[in-house]
Scaffold this active site. Sequence first.
Site, PDB file in Angstrom:
ATOM      1  N   TYR A  99      -2.682  -3.396 -10.720  1.00  0.00           N
ATOM      2  CA  TYR A  99      -2.032  -2.335 -11.871  1.00  0.00           C
ATOM      3  C   TYR A  99      -2.338  -2.912 -13.213  1.00  0.00           C
ATOM      4  O   TYR A  99      -2.163  -2.253 -13.970  1.00  0.00           O
ATOM      5  CB  TYR A  99      -0.566  -2.224 -11.399  1.00  0.00           C
ATOM      6  CG  TYR A  99      -0.005  -1.539 -10.230  1.00  0.00           C
ATOM      7  CD1 TYR A  99      -1.193  -0.574  -9.562  1.00  0.00           C
ATOM      8  CD2 TYR A  99       1.082  -1.892  -9.421  1.00  0.00           C
ATOM      9  CE1 TYR A  99      -0.794  -0.086  -8.291  1.00  0.00           C
ATOM     10  CE2 TYR A  99       1.313  -1.022  -8.271  1.00  0.00           C
ATOM     11  CZ  TYR A  99       0.261  -0.418  -7.711  1.00  0.00           C
ATOM     12  OH  TYR A  99       0.621   0.270  -6.443  1.00  0.00           O
ATOM     13  N   LYS A 155      -5.272  -9.559   2.482  1.00  0.00           N
ATOM     14  CA  LYS A 155      -6.518  -8.879   3.077  1.00  0.00           C
ATOM     15  C   LYS A 155      -7.825  -9.651   2.786  1.00  0.00           C
ATOM     16  O   LYS A 155      -8.944  -9.417   2.346  1.00  0.00           O
ATOM     17  CB  LYS A 155      -6.782  -7.454   2.273  1.00  0.00           C
ATOM     18  CG  LYS A 155      -7.696  -6.547   2.730  1.00  0.00           C
ATOM     19  CD  LYS A 155      -7.418  -6.327   4.396  1.00  0.00           C
ATOM     20  CE  LYS A 155      -8.433  -5.253   4.918  1.00  0.00           C
ATOM     21  NZ  LYS A 155      -8.346  -4.933   6.435  1.00  0.00           N
ATOM     22  N   ASP A 167      -2.999  -4.751   6.925  1.00  0.00           N
ATOM     23  CA  ASP A 167      -2.933  -3.295   7.831  1.00  0.00           C
ATOM     24  C   ASP A 167      -2.332  -3.694   8.990  1.00  0.00           C
ATOM     25  O   ASP A 167      -1.565  -2.808   9.710  1.00  0.00           O
ATOM     26  CB  ASP A 167      -4.457  -2.879   7.693  1.00  0.00           C
ATOM     27  CG  ASP A 167      -5.408  -3.910   8.178  1.00  0.00           C
ATOM     28  OD1 ASP A 167      -5.199  -5.054   7.950  1.00  0.00           O
ATOM     29  OD2 ASP A 167      -6.626  -3.748   8.329  1.00  0.00           O
ATOM     30  N   ASP A 199       3.909  -2.552  -3.031  1.00  0.00           N
ATOM     31  CA  ASP A 199       4.340  -1.258  -3.225  1.00  0.00           C
ATOM     32  C   ASP A 199       4.406  -0.296  -2.056  1.00  0.00           C
ATOM     33  O   ASP A 199       5.187   0.385  -1.831  1.00  0.00           O
ATOM     34  CB  ASP A 199       3.495  -0.921  -4.504  1.00  0.00           C
ATOM     35  CG  ASP A 199       4.006   0.276  -5.126  1.00  0.00           C
ATOM     36  OD1 ASP A 199       4.937   0.975  -4.767  1.00  0.00           O
ATOM     37  OD2 ASP A 199       3.566   0.953  -5.875  1.00  0.00           O
ATOM     38  N   ASP A 227       7.739   0.350   0.861  1.00  0.00           N
ATOM     39  CA  ASP A 227       8.230   1.897   0.939  1.00  0.00           C
ATOM     40  C   ASP A 227       8.401   2.313   2.266  1.00  0.00           C
ATOM     41  O   ASP A 227       9.027   3.178   2.946  1.00  0.00           O
ATOM     42  CB  ASP A 227       7.207   3.028   0.345  1.00  0.00           C
ATOM     43  CG  ASP A 227       7.440   3.300  -1.025  1.00  0.00           C
ATOM     44  OD1 ASP A 227       8.264   2.472  -1.579  1.00  0.00           O
ATOM     45  OD2 ASP A 227       6.843   4.132  -1.664  1.00  0.00           O
TER      46      ASP A 227
END
Length: 344
Positions: free
Chosen positions: A130, A179, A210, A234, A238
Amino acid sequence: MTNQYLIAVLPGEGIGIEVVQATLTILHQVAVKHDFQLQVDYGEIGQTAFDQYGSYFPEITAQICSKADGILFGAVSTGGLLELRKKFDFFVNLRPVKTFPSLINNSSLKKNYLSGVDILFVRELVSGIYFGASGRGEDEQGHYGYHTMQYHDWQIKRIAQVALDGALKRRGLLTVAHKENALPHLPWTKLVLEVAQAYPDVTVEPMLVDNLAMQLVINPQHFDVILAGNLFGDILSDLGGALVGSIGLLGSASLNEVGFGLYEPIHGTAPDIAGKNQANPLGTLASAMMMLEQWGEGDAVKSLQQAWDNILAQGYRTHDLYFQNQETLVTTQELVELFLNNLR
């Protein structure tokens, strides 16, 4: 002497305005009950700030925040939030996810997977994709866009220390989202393990992001503290909304190195229900409870948690939580009144 606190209030847009006002009403009541004083200073952020000042995060809002003991934030649909986080170096984002017995049927998962789920997501908040170099370009294949996921080693190490401290106070398990099979130049595992040498009582469990997402659905009871970078944190946190029954229940605290904090629900502006008195303010209230905890007002937090548990146990539900006829559907304002009555 009575403790006094100044809150910078940034409602933002959409339901942010409603849930922040609902939370402030409850906070003023609990302040009276527990003998501390709250002052409020409002600021603009997001689209409303841009319309008024030509900036999503104007300097006048930054000044209001800098004078406060904490920032209570609603929601924005466009800019402002990243600038706010960067301005005050809110690099630690804490997102607790805990299931409630009275809401166990609201989750899409089976009951036996959810009992006792208590997870703390620790998300790095001021670096990563970001904040990396980004833009648009053109080459022989046409137009393209790019965003760069960049982390300095020291940034990973400082958030690792926060996560390890958290795990040490809980069950002693830290899961590190990474990752590295595809992003080998971001060595989260290696750097976290270096910091973890000073935490022999904490087990560090690296896990591909994942696979971690899958395991959160298959076996959420396994997890204790989950450490993740900005993008992965992020997305993963959720999933917590699905575990507890609604993203409207989840709050967060974003802190800098001196403990100054931004407190916000993790949901968005929800324009489809904005202005309809349907928004669930509990995520914002949960964030405010983290603010009170940070200030040392533990008795006030216990009082609010007791009211929260009582109200949900009695079957009162906002629109996002209402699924069964035996429950009682309430508006945002009616839920506020229930809290005020339970706090007396």
